[in-house]
Design a protein around this motif. Structure first.
Motif, PDB file in Angstrom:
ATOM      1  N   VAL A  73       0.860  -1.190   0.000  1.00 39.09           N
ATOM      2  CA  VAL A  73       0.000   0.000   0.000  1.00 39.09           C
ATOM      3  C   VAL A  73       0.892   1.235   0.000  1.00 39.09           C
ATOM      4  CG1 VAL A  73      -1.846  -1.197   1.229  1.00 39.09           C
ATOM      5  CG2 VAL A  73      -0.195   0.156   2.523  1.00 39.09           C
ATOM      6  N   ASP A  74       0.427   2.292  -0.680  1.00 36.08           N
ATOM      7  CA  ASP A  74       1.203   3.524  -0.745  1.00 36.08           C
ATOM      8  C   ASP A  74       0.970   4.361   0.507  1.00 36.08           C
ATOM      9  OD1 ASP A  74      -1.259   4.794  -1.020  1.00 36.08           O
ATOM     10  OD2 ASP A  74      -1.070   5.021  -3.197  1.00 36.08           O
ATOM     11  N   ALA A  75       1.549   5.550   0.530  1.00 36.84           N
ATOM     12  CA  ALA A  75       1.480   6.398   1.718  1.00 36.84           C
ATOM     13  C   ALA A  75       0.063   6.810   2.070  1.00 36.84           C
ATOM     14  CB  ALA A  75       2.352   7.644   1.515  1.00 36.84           C
ATOM     15  N   GLY A  79       3.465  -1.286 -13.406  1.00 43.15           N
ATOM     16  CA  GLY A  79       3.506  -0.601 -14.694  1.00 43.15           C
ATOM     17  C   GLY A  79       2.342  -0.928 -15.597  1.00 43.15           C
ATOM     18  N   GLU A  80       1.668  -2.046 -15.344  1.00 46.35           N
ATOM     19  CA  GLU A  80       0.507  -2.438 -16.148  1.00 46.35           C
ATOM     20  C   GLU A  80      -0.805  -2.138 -15.440  1.00 46.35           C
ATOM     21  OE1 GLU A  80       1.032  -6.543 -17.021  1.00 46.35           O
ATOM     22  OE2 GLU A  80       2.872  -6.243 -18.188  1.00 46.35           O
ATOM     23  N   ASP A  81      -0.720  -1.276 -14.409  1.00 43.05           N
ATOM     24  CA  ASP A  81      -1.901  -0.887 -13.620  1.00 43.05           C
ATOM     25  C   ASP A  81      -2.557  -2.085 -12.933  1.00 43.05           C
ATOM     26  OD1 ASP A  81      -1.645   1.793 -14.105  1.00 43.05           O
ATOM     27  OD2 ASP A  81      -2.998   1.798 -15.838  1.00 43.05           O
ATOM     28  N   LYS A  82      -1.752  -3.035 -12.562  1.00 46.31           N
ATOM     29  CA  LYS A  82      -2.255  -4.173 -11.801  1.00 46.31           C
ATOM     30  C   LYS A  82      -1.815  -4.044 -10.349  1.00 46.31           C
ATOM     31  CE  LYS A  82      -2.196  -7.445 -15.681  1.00 46.31           C
ATOM     32  NZ  LYS A  82      -1.620  -8.733 -16.184  1.00 46.31           N
ATOM     33  N   PRO A  83      -2.633  -4.483  -9.411  1.00 47.67           N
ATOM     34  CA  PRO A  83      -2.267  -4.378  -7.984  1.00 47.67           C
ATOM     35  C   PRO A  83      -0.961  -5.105  -7.700  1.00 47.67           C
ATOM     36  CG  PRO A  83      -4.564  -5.028  -8.236  1.00 47.67           C
ATOM     37  CD  PRO A  83      -3.958  -5.121  -9.594  1.00 47.67           C
ATOM     38  N   VAL A  84      -0.136  -4.508  -6.868  1.00 46.65           N
ATOM     39  CA  VAL A  84       1.132  -5.130  -6.493  1.00 46.65           C
ATOM     40  C   VAL A  84       0.866  -6.109  -5.365  1.00 46.65           C
ATOM     41  CG1 VAL A  84       3.487  -4.767  -5.709  1.00 46.65           C
ATOM     42  CG2 VAL A  84       2.379  -3.067  -7.179  1.00 46.65           C
ATOM     43  N   ILE A  85       0.617  -7.329  -5.717  1.00 44.87           N
ATOM     44  CA  ILE A  85       0.333  -8.389  -4.756  1.00 44.87           C
ATOM     45  C   ILE A  85       1.147  -9.621  -5.148  1.00 44.87           C
ATOM     46  CG2 ILE A  85      -2.007  -7.571  -4.247  1.00 44.87           C
ATOM     47  CD1 ILE A  85      -3.077  -9.706  -6.136  1.00 44.87           C
ATOM     48  N   ALA A  86       1.327 -10.514  -4.183  1.00 43.99           N
ATOM     49  CA  ALA A  86       2.075 -11.747  -4.472  1.00 43.99           C
ATOM     50  C   ALA A  86       1.770 -12.782  -3.409  1.00 43.99           C
ATOM     51  CB  ALA A  86       3.574 -11.462  -4.510  1.00 43.99           C
TER      52      ALA A  86
END
Length: 840
Positions: free
Chosen positions: A370-372, A380-387
């Motif tokens: 999550v950002d600030a 970069g592909e507008d996909k959520p940064v999850i893993a």
């Protein structure tokens, strides 16, 4: 307060309307005396409250009118006001009923006026409550009252009193409805006469008061296993299978444990006490020994016995147990409310980029960044940064997991890693720290976060609305990250009961509990304030004056029209009227808007006053905010007299430190890296941990081993601890020493006493521990609460009679009973506490 005492605002308003001015004045005077404040302060609060002002608004923006009553005082005043109004309304109703019956006397009027609880009011009215189908009512309808009065007032035998009685062919009640009764033989007629006499004697309320007071001092509560087959399934209640102790000295938490056992059909409860002394007092009161002839005296003696055994003793037992239960419930609600407040007001990490980690074994470790601002980051592909990674058995893909996590930390400049404290949390924590140690360019720090209730949020409608593009399993990782960033904003999205800081929360009045927790949440949210352009509907709903509907309207309007530029533009939101705006505006912040004051706690109603202050300085607002030198130079003498709401000093204080966050500074506990499970613990080990819950008998500490350990109240300090909440609160970081371990049962005993002052431990004695891992407080096992708390047993009959079993016991006796030298043993600790908290 009984279950019928929780009022809605509309009910409270209705009750207030039916009371006359004198009654209102008496209530206000009584509240002022009880709370140690001035009647004028009560009057000011009541006027504002009845006009629709909320407690947070009054506390913050009407201090001048209430002469600086704070939110805690106002909440106490609000609760007492509603209760007293409800009491007054019930008094009027009972007086009306008694007057209609022709039974109201000066003595009854006085008793009603002096009653202090609804239970007492109902006791006064009970003998006069119409009971058309009671034995006495049927006997009166059958014409046996004449014989009953003869037995009471004349020297005749009961049989002679019935000599002229004629059995009626049909019997009707006062409404003319026929009653099917049989008084055809002398035995049934005598029973009817006795029923009338007993019913008449029940009106001797002074005698009843005396007997109740005497019985309360000597009665014991006895619990036993309901049946043999319940012994195994109800093992958590085993210390109550054969248990007895004084009802008067019974601690609140033990009563709730017993009641829970009865609710689950594991325990049977009864009140034990003598009969003979109380029957003798009834005989003496009605001068039965002086009655003649002998048959009459024996008949009346039987009636006295019936009055006690069949009428008064069951009633007294019920009232005493009800009073104890209500007191215990109120205490449990207070514990929950206090714990929740401290949890909501825990320190936020602030505007940082955070990797949220929801640990797991078979299903993998879920992660999200999550950002600030708390939004899930996009790649970069507008996909959520999850893993999701699988470093542990059975997959054992540790190397791959470390590569993925290292890349996430590096690519997105992560500041903090929030690791949920559930299953595999310490293993995950160790893995993260290895990654951070291996890559010096990473600036992140790993923090363990309490994840109780995160799974509840993940499956909620709100989570679907906020994170609809994410799988339910990943939403927990987002929630964990946000909890570290801003605990208040995230925890308000979860039902407080799922957070795991309650004590017997499912055993108390649910309406009162919900009301209490809602007020705590409202006070916490308004104390901090919210950014109206980023806030969720969940937190907006707790702002003074707002509700769920208006909160949703604000969010909907924001989505359609973009960010709010000013507080004034909030007036364009549908359903947000002038009164709502007045209550809410000061707590809603707008950063980078058209007016800098909108980002402060200054209410819009005071903006003109701020302009007057600025005129003196000749400076623009941005130059004045936070500038103590300029603010201290302002002459407020002429302005102060014109402001009856918020003092000029309060406004200057706000301008000096605008929107100051009352929460503490963010810091974290340092768990020992070599301690990851209960197997790693040893007696005497000193650890740093976090307080997770505070109860009447101690507090629970998380040291990172998946089971919270108990610091019993007797182990919290060398001096007497009257209330654990006076010493610690949830979220506190404390140092503890391990004094007992039961790996098999997952129990840990801690002490907060300095080791240097710890007396030598005697040889441990066999433990008779109370297994009470019994609570449905949350859906997560780690949040379990005890079914009861027990002390080291005294000889024989009273195994739990130690006064120190209650946190509010008197100090000297409790300290003598609990020798510190005995408390280091595992057996003694378990006998005292009988509790466990298990985390998976």
């Amino acid at each position: 307060m009984s279950s019928t005492d929780t009022l809605t605002p509309s009910q409270t308003s209705t009750n207030a309307q039916v009371l006359d001015a004198t009654t209102h004045a008496n209530i206000h005077d009584k509240l002022a005396r009880a709370l140690g404040i001035k009647t004028a302060q009560v009057n000011a609060f009541v006027k504002l409250y009845d006009e629709g002002a909320t407690v947070p608004f009054i506390a913050r923006y009407r201090k001048e009118k209430t002469q600086n009553l704070d939110d805690a005082q106002l909440r106490a005043l609000e609760k007492s006001l509603n209760y007293e109004r409800d009491m007054a309304t019930r008094r009027l109703k009972i007086i009306e009923l008694l007057s209609t019956q022709g039974n109201l006397t000066d003595e009854l009027q006085t008793r009603i006026d002096n009653a202090t609880s609804k239970l007492e009011l109902e006791d006064i009215y009970l003998p006069y409550r119409p009971r058309r189908r009671s034995p006495a009512a049927k006997a009166r309808a059958a014409g046996l009252d004449i014989a009953a009065q003869a037995v009471l007032t004349q020297n005749v035998t009961p049989t002679d009193a019935l000599a002229d009685y004629q059995v009626q062919s049909s019997i009707t009640d006062e409404s003319g409805n026929e009653i099917e009764v049989d008084f055809s033989d002398i035995e049934k007629q005598l029973a009817g006469v006795q029923a009338i006499i007993v019913d008449e004697w029940t009106q001797a309320l002074d005698l009843l008061d005396h007997l109740r007071s005497s019985f309360a001092k000597t009665a014991s509560i006895v619990s036993s296993v309901a049946s043999e087959e319940k012994r195994e399934v109800g093992e958590k209640f085993k210390d109550y299978f054969e248990h007895s102790e004084s009802l008067a000295r019974l601690p609140n938490h033990r009563l709730l444990a017993m009641l829970r056992g009865r609710q689950e059909n594991v325990l049977g409860l009864k009140i034990e006490g003598e009969n003979a002394p109380f029957i003798e007092k009834i005989i003496k009161h009605f001068e039965i020994d002086a009655k003649a002839p002998t048959e009459r005296q024996e008949f009346l003696t039987e009636a006295a016995s019936s009055l006690w055994k069949d009428k008064w003793r069951p009633h007294i037992e019920h009232r005493l147990l009800t009073e104890k239960r209500l007191t215990a419930e109120a205490a449990a609600i207070d514990v929950f409310a206090n714990n929740l407040q401290h949890l909501l007001m825990s320190a936020p990490a602030g505007r940082k980029v955070i990797l949220g980690v929801d640990p797991g074994i078979r299903h993998g470790v879920k992660m999200a960044i999550v950002d600030a601002q708390g939004h899930v980051m996009l790649d970069g592909e507008d996909k959520p940064v999850i893993a999701t990674v699988y470093p542990f058995a059975p997959d054992n893909k540790m190397t791959e997991a470390k590569v993925v996590i290292d890349e996430l930390l590096s690519t997105y400049n992560v500041d903090l890693v929030a690791i949920g404290n559930g299953t595999a949390s310490r293993e995950t924590d160790a893995m993260i720290k290895e990654i951070l140690a291996a890559n010096e360019s990473l600036k992140a720090k790993a923090v363990i976060v309490n994840e109780s209730g995160a799974s509840v949020y993940s499956a909620s409608e709100l989570a679907t609305d906020e994170l609809g593009n994410l799988d339910v399993s990943v939403r927990g990782a987002v929630s964990i990250a946000r909890r570290l960033q801003d605990p208040l904003s995230e925890l308000v999205k979860v039902d407080p009961k799922a957070i795991g800081v309650g004590q017997y929360q499912h055993d108390v009045n649910q309406a009162q509990l919900a009301d209490s927790l809602d007020k705590v949440t409202q006070d916490s949210v308004n104390a901090v304030g919210v950014d109206v352009n980023t806030a969720s509907p969940a937190i907006l709903a707790h702002i003074a004056g707002l509700n769920k509907n208006v909160a949703q309207q604000i969010v909907t309007y924001r989505k359609e029209h973009g960010a709010f530029d000013s507080r004034e533009s909030l007036k364009n939101v549908p359903r947000l009227g002038a009164k709502t705006f007045e209550q809410a505006a000061g707590f809603l912040r707008i950063h980078d808007g058209s007016n800098p004051l909108d980002a402060t706690g200054v209410h819009p109603e005071s903006y003109a006053l701020v302009d007057s202050l600025l005129a003196q300085t000749g400076k623009a607002l941005p130059e004045v905010i936070g500038n103590d030198g300029v603010l201290n130079s302002i002459d407020t003498t002429a302005l102060a007299a014109n402001d009856e709401n918020v003092s000029v000093k309060a406004i200057l204080d706000e301008l000096a430190k605008p929107a100051r966050d009352p929460r503490p500074e963010f810091k974290t506990a340092n768990f020992r890296e070599d301690v990851n499970s209960i197997k790693d613990l040893s007696e005497g080990m000193t650890l740093e941990g976090v307080v997770t819950n505070v109860t009447a008998f101690g507090c629970f500490i998380d040291v990172g081993v998946h089971q919270d350990g108990l610091v019993h109240i007797s182990q919290m300090a060398n001096d007497f601890v009257a209330d654990p909440m006076n010493r610690v609160k949830p979220g506190d970081i404390v140092s503890v020493r391990v004094i007992s371990i039961d790996e098999k049962r997952g129990r840990i005993g801690f002490s907060m006493k300095p080791e240097a002052e710890k007396p030598a431990r005697p040889a441990a004695k066999p433990a008779t521990a109370n297994v009470t891992n019994n609570d449905e407080n949350t859906s997560r096992p780690r949040s379990n609460r005890p079914a009861g708390d027990k002390r080291p047993s005294k000889p024989k009959r009273q195994p739990s009679s130690s006064n120190n079993s209650d946190s509010r016991s008197k100090a000297p006796r409790a300290e003598k009973a609990e020798a510190p030298s005995k408390m280091g043993t595992f057996g003694a600790l378990l006998q005292e506490a009988g509790v466990t908290k298990v985390k998976k």
